[in-house]
Enzyme design. Structure first.
Site, mmCIF file in Angstrom:
data_model
loop_
_atom_site.group_PDB
_atom_site.id
_atom_site.type_symbol
_atom_site.label_atom_id
_atom_site.label_comp_id
_atom_site.label_asym_id
_atom_site.label_seq_id
_atom_site.Cartn_x
_atom_site.Cartn_y
_atom_site.Cartn_z
ATOM 1 C CD GLU A 80 -0.681 -5.593 5.877
ATOM 2 O OE1 GLU A 80 -0.588 -6.166 4.777
ATOM 3 O OE2 GLU A 80 -0.963 -4.382 6.002
ATOM 4 C CB CYS B 14 -0.972 -0.057 1.179
ATOM 5 S SG CYS B 14 -2.327 1.115 1.035
ATOM 6 C CG HIS C 278 -3.402 -3.569 3.431
ATOM 7 N ND1 HIS C 278 -2.361 -2.941 4.072
ATOM 8 C CD2 HIS C 278 -4.110 -2.598 2.816
ATOM 9 C CE1 HIS C 278 -2.438 -1.642 3.855
ATOM 10 N NE2 HIS C 278 -3.481 -1.394 3.099
#
Lengths: 224, 94
Positions: free
Chosen positions: A197, A87, A195
Site C-alpha cells: 500500500e 506487516c 507494504h
C-alpha cells in the site's frame, strides 16, 4: 460495482489510511472497520493493516487476535473470503491461526525501514494473481519482527504446496527460505511483511504494490 | 475471606523460546559480552517472566487453567514454551 475492501483498525494501527487510499486509487471501494465491532458488514475482502495493534504488548498480534472483529474475519476467511495481512497484520493472522508460523525479531535486532526487492514465487493467491512468477517488485519494509519462523514440517508443507508467494531477493531479516509472504492452503488468506500500500504512487518512489492490491481487488470481485 | 472451597495460588510463568528457535536477542547479548570483558559465557537465551494470582478450588484445577492460559495466550506455541510454578498464596483472599 466496485469491490468493497474492509480495512481493520485496531488501537495502534498506523497503515489503515494508506491501505484505504491505495484501494480507492485502484478503483476499489474502501471502508475502515473498527476492531471492537463484531460485524464486517458487506465487504468483499479484508485487509489487516500494519502498525502496533494494542501496542504489540506480550507479542505482536497476541492481543489483537482477541478483538471482537477477528472472530468474524476468521469466519469470513474460512468461508473463502479474501484476507490480506500486511506487516503487523501478518503477525495478527499468524497469532489468530489463519496462517502458520510466527514472526520473530529480525536477525541483527535492527528495526528495518527501507525499500527491498521481492520476487514473486507463486501467482496462485489472492495477492499475486495479477503478477508473473519471477517478477521483481520494489516494496518498502518497516518492521522489527519480520523474521519468518516455523517448524521444519510446516516449511516443507509450504514449499510442497507452493504457498510461499513472495521471497526477498536479498534477505533482510533472517526469514526462513527468504520468505516475505505466504498464503493459506485455500490460497485466500495471504500474509506479508512488506507494504504494497506504500508503493502505489510515483510520488512514493514505487508503484510495484499496485499489481498486488489489484490482485486483491480481482479476488474481491469473485463471490467467495 | 475465602469463599467456601476457593483457594488462591500465586503463579510464575517463565516463557522461553523453544530449543532450536533462533534467539536474536540472546545471541546479540552473547556477542557483546566479550567487549565488556566477560569471557566464557554462552547459551544466552532471553525470555519473559509473568506473575499473577489465580483462584481455583484446588491445585490441579489451577494448574489446568494456567496451562490453558499459557497455550492460548501467554505463549505462541509455534516458537515458545512455558514453565509454570504455582504455589498456594496464603496471604491472599479470594
Amino acid at each position: 460495482m466496485s469491490p468493497r475492501v474492509g480495512v481493520v483498525l485496531f488501537p495502534g494501527s498506523n497503515c489503515e489510511q494508506d491501505a484505504f487510499e491505495a484501494i480507492r486509487d485502484l478503483g476499489g471501494d474502501a471502508e475502515i472497520l473498527w476492531h471492537g465491532d463484531a460485524s464486517i458488514g458487506a465487504v468483499d475482502a479484508v485487509i489487516v493493516p500494519g502498525g502496533f495493534a494494542h501496542g504489540d504488548y506480550l507479542r505482536p498480534g497476541a492481543i489483537a487476535r482477541f478483538s471482537p472483529i477477528m472472530a468474524t474475519v476468521s469466519a469470513f476467511a474460512r468461508d473463502g473470503g479474501a484476507v490480506v495481512g500486511i506487516c503487523n497484520g501478518f503477525q495478527v493472522l499468524t497469532e489468530a491461526g489463519l496462517l502458520p508460523g510466527a514472526l520473530q525479531k529480525n536477525r541483527g535486532l535492527k528495526f528495518l525501514c527501507t525499500t527491498v526487492s521481492l520476487r514473486v514465487a507463486s501467482t496462485d493467491s489472492v495477492l499475486t494473481s495479477e503478477t508473473v512468477i519471477g517478477q521483481e517488485l520494489r516494496i518498502p519494509i518497516n518492521h522489527f519482527e519480520g523474521n519468518y519462523t516455523c517448524s521444519a514440517e510446516t516449511l516443507a508443507e509450504l514449499q510442497a504446496e507452493d504457498r510461499i508467494v513472495l521471497r526477498y531477493v536479498d534477505n533482510p531479516n533472517g526469514s526462513m527460505d527468504d520468505i516475505a509472504g505466504i498464503c493459506s492452503s485455500e490460497r485466500n488468506v495471504v500474509g506479508l511483511m512488506p507494504h504494497p500500500e506504500r508503493a502505489c504512487r510515483d510520488l512514493l518512489g514505487s508503484t510495484d504494490g499496485r499489481p498486488l492490491l489489484q490482485s486483491l481487488l480481482e479476488a474481491a470481485r469473485i463471490p467467495a | 475471606m475465602c469463599e467456601h472451597g476457593a483457594m488462591v495460588f500465586s503463579v510464575h510463568v517463565d516463557v522461553q523460546l523453544r530449543p532450536g528457535i533462533a534467539d536474536p536477542q540472546g545471541s546479540t547479548i552473547e556477542r557483546s559480552l566479550p567487549t565488556l570483558g566477560f569471557e566464557g559465557v554462552d547459551g544466552v537465551r532471553v525470555g519473559k517472566s509473568i506473575r499473577f494470582r489465580i483462584e481455583a478450588p484446588d491445585e490441579a484445577t489451577a494448574q489446568a487453567h494456567v496451562e490453558d492460559l499459557c497455550q492460548r495466550f501467554l505463549t505462541n506455541p509455534v516458537i515458545e514454551d512455558a514453565t509454570i510454578e504455582l504455589q498456594i498464596d496464603l496471604g491472599a483472599t479470594a
